[in-house]
Design a protein around this motif. Structure first.
Motif, short mmCIF file in Angstrom:
data_model
loop_
_atom_site.label_atom_id
_atom_site.label_comp_id
_atom_site.label_asym_id
_atom_site.label_seq_id
_atom_site.Cartn_x
_atom_site.Cartn_y
_atom_site.Cartn_z
N ILE A 155 -31.51 74.60 -36.99
CA ILE A 155 -30.45 76.01 -35.88
C ILE A 155 -29.30 74.62 -36.32
O ILE A 155 -29.21 73.85 -36.41
N ASP A 156 -28.53 76.22 -36.54
CA ASP A 156 -27.16 76.00 -36.51
C ASP A 156 -27.05 74.95 -35.47
O ASP A 156 -27.08 74.54 -33.91
N PRO A 157 -25.22 73.85 -35.60
CA PRO A 157 -25.19 73.11 -34.40
C PRO A 157 -24.46 73.70 -33.11
O PRO A 157 -24.75 73.17 -31.92
N GLN A 158 -24.29 74.89 -33.90
CA GLN A 158 -23.59 75.56 -32.19
C GLN A 158 -24.59 76.11 -31.50
O GLN A 158 -24.60 76.13 -30.13
N ALA A 159 -25.39 76.97 -31.89
CA ALA A 159 -27.08 77.36 -31.55
C ALA A 159 -27.75 76.45 -31.00
O ALA A 159 -28.43 76.53 -29.51
N ASP A 160 -27.69 75.20 -32.02
CA ASP A 160 -28.76 74.26 -30.54
C ASP A 160 -27.64 73.52 -29.34
O ASP A 160 -29.14 73.39 -29.16
N LYS A 161 -26.49 73.83 -29.69
CA LYS A 161 -26.36 73.13 -28.39
C LYS A 161 -25.92 73.45 -27.34
O LYS A 161 -26.77 73.50 -26.19
N ARG A 162 -26.04 75.91 -27.65
CA ARG A 162 -26.71 76.58 -26.38
C ARG A 162 -28.41 76.10 -25.65
O ARG A 162 -28.13 75.99 -24.47
N LEU A 163 -29.27 75.97 -26.77
CA LEU A 163 -29.98 75.82 -26.22
C LEU A 163 -30.29 74.82 -25.63
O LEU A 163 -31.09 74.72 -24.59
N ASN A 164 -30.09 73.44 -26.28
CA ASN A 164 -30.35 72.30 -25.61
C ASN A 164 -29.30 72.10 -24.44
O ASN A 164 -30.72 72.25 -23.19
N SER A 165 -28.10 73.54 -23.83
CA SER A 165 -27.99 73.50 -22.20
C SER A 165 -28.99 74.29 -21.68
O SER A 165 -28.87 73.59 -20.48
N VAL A 166 -29.14 74.95 -22.12
CA VAL A 166 -30.23 76.10 -21.00
C VAL A 166 -31.57 75.70 -20.57
O VAL A 166 -32.42 75.32 -19.74
N LEU A 167 -31.73 74.64 -21.71
CA LEU A 167 -33.35 74.53 -21.80
C LEU A 167 -33.46 72.83 -20.32
O LEU A 167 -33.95 72.49 -19.88
N GLU A 168 -32.63 71.82 -20.55
CA GLU A 168 -31.73 70.40 -19.84
C GLU A 168 -31.80 71.33 -18.11
O GLU A 168 -31.93 70.71 -17.37
N THR A 169 -31.75 72.70 -18.29
CA THR A 169 -32.15 73.12 -16.54
C THR A 169 -32.83 73.22 -15.68
O THR A 169 -33.08 73.47 -14.73
N ILE A 170 -33.61 73.50 -16.98
CA ILE A 170 -35.36 73.15 -16.41
C ILE A 170 -35.27 71.82 -15.54
O ILE A 170 -35.98 72.04 -14.85
N LEU A 171 -34.59 71.30 -16.02
CA LEU A 171 -34.91 69.94 -15.57
C LEU A 171 -34.52 69.57 -14.46
O LEU A 171 -34.94 69.01 -13.74
N GLU A 172 -33.07 70.44 -14.19
CA GLU A 172 -32.63 70.66 -12.76
C GLU A 172 -33.77 70.73 -11.88
O GLU A 172 -33.60 71.31 -10.99
N GLU A 173 -33.64 72.53 -12.11
CA GLU A 173 -34.98 72.92 -11.94
C GLU A 173 -35.92 72.19 -11.35
O GLU A 173 -36.33 72.22 -10.17
N LYS A 174 -36.69 71.54 -11.82
CA LYS A 174 -37.60 70.65 -11.63
C LYS A 174 -37.39 69.55 -10.33
O LYS A 174 -38.21 69.18 -9.66
N SER A 175 -36.27 69.63 -11.15
CA SER A 175 -36.11 68.17 -9.77
C SER A 175 -35.53 69.05 -8.34
O SER A 175 -35.54 68.56 -7.41
N ARG A 176 -34.88 70.09 -8.28
CA ARG A 176 -34.85 70.33 -7.15
C ARG A 176 -36.47 71.25 -6.77
O ARG A 176 -36.80 71.35 -5.49
N TYR A 177 -37.38 71.63 -7.72
CA TYR A 177 -38.70 72.27 -6.82
C TYR A 177 -38.77 70.74 -6.00
O TYR A 177 -40.27 70.73 -5.11
N SER A 178 -39.20 69.45 -7.25
CA SER A 178 -40.10 68.05 -6.19
C SER A 178 -39.43 67.79 -5.15
O SER A 178 -40.27 67.58 -4.08
N SER A 179 -38.22 67.70 -4.83
CA SER A 179 -37.50 67.78 -3.78
C SER A 179 -37.82 69.27 -2.98
O SER A 179 -38.19 67.77 -2.10
N SER A 180 -38.10 69.92 -3.26
CA SER A 180 -38.52 70.86 -1.81
C SER A 180 -40.30 70.44 -1.39
O SER A 180 -40.11 71.10 -0.48
N ILE A 181 -40.75 70.22 -2.03
CA ILE A 181 -42.09 69.83 -2.05
C ILE A 181 -42.21 68.09 -1.40
O ILE A 181 -43.07 68.58 -0.75
N HIS A 182 -41.16 67.50 -2.24
CA HIS A 182 -41.77 65.94 -1.68
C HIS A 182 -40.55 65.85 -0.37
O HIS A 182 -40.56 64.67 0.78
N GLY A 183 -39.44 66.86 0.24
CA GLY A 183 -38.37 66.49 0.99
C GLY A 183 -38.51 66.87 2.19
O GLY A 183 -37.86 65.94 3.30
#
Length: 183
Positions: A155-183
Motif C-alpha cells: 500500500i502506497d505510504p499516503q494511502a496507508d497513512k489514510r487507512l491507519n487514521s480511519v482505523l484508529e477512529t475505531i479505537l476512539e469509538e471503542k473507548s467512548r462505547y466502553s465509557s458509556s457502558i461502564h460510566g
C-alpha cells in the motif's frame, strides 16, 4: 465493542481490494478484536439473486452481523457506486440489521472523482439499516495498492497513512462505547 465483522463486497480475493481487507484484518487482530469476514461473492449466488432470506448461508452471515458491535464494509467502486454484490447482500439483512452498530466504510476506486461514494451512495443505505454511528471512512485509489507476491499487497505510504487514521477512529469509538457502558 470487541466483536467485529468485515463485509467484503468485492467479487474476488485476487483484486487490490484484498489489500484494503488485509490492512483492516491486521488492525483488528493487533487491537484484540474478535472478528469474522463475510466474503459476499462466496455466498450462494442463487440465494443472493433470488433474495432467499431462508438460505442457511445468508442466515449464518446475518447472524455474524447481528452479533457484531463493529461493521467494516470493504467495497470497490463500480459505475459510480459501491458494488452490486454488496447491495444484494445488504438487501438481505433485517430492516434494522445495523442497529446499535458502528460502521466503517473502506472504499477502493479508480479515481478521486468517486470520492463521494461513501457519503452519497453507501451512507444512506447504512443509515437506513439503522447504524448508530457511521465513522468517516477511507477512499483509496486502486493505483495506490500493488500486488506483491504470495498474495500480499503493498500500500502506497499516503494511502496507508489514510487507512491507519480511519482505523484508529475505531479505537476512539471503542473507548467512548466502553465509557458509556461502564460510566
Amino acid at each position: 465493542m470487541e466483536k467485529a465483522v468485515i463485509i467484503y463486497g468485492g467479487n474476488t480475493r485476487k483484486s487490490r481490494l484484498k489489500g484494503v481487507l488485509d490492512k483492516a484484518e491486521g488492525f483488528l487482530t493487533a487491537n484484540g478484536f474478535a472478528f469474522e469476514t463475510i466474503f459476499v461473492h462466496e455466498l450462494p449466488a442463487e440465494d443472493l439473486i433470488n433474495a432467499n432470506f431462508k438460505s442457511k448461508s445468508i442466515m449464518e452471515a446475518n447472524a455474524k452481523v447481528e452479533s457484531a458491535d463493529l461493521i467494516v464494509i470493504v467495497t470497490p467502486v463500480y459505475k459510480g457506486a459501491y458494488s452490486g454484490i454488496l447491495k444484494t447482500y445488504l438487501d438481505l439483512l433485517p430492516q434494522k440489521g445495523f442497529e446499535r452498530k458502528t460502521v466503517l466504510p473502506l472504499v477502493l476506486g479508480g479515481s478521486f472523482g468517486y470520492l463521494m461514494v461513501m457519503d452519497y451512495a453507501l451512507k444512506p443505505v447504512v443509515s437506513a439499516l439503522g447504524a448508530t454511528t457511521v465513522l468517516k471512512g477511507a477512499y483509496v485509489l486502486d493505483t495506490q495498492i500493488q500486488y506483491a507476491e504470495n498474495d500480499q499487497f503493498l500500500i502506497d505510504p499516503q494511502a496507508d497513512k489514510r487507512l491507519n487514521s480511519v482505523l484508529e477512529t475505531i479505537l476512539e469509538e471503542k473507548s467512548r462505547y466502553s465509557s458509556s457502558i461502564h460510566g
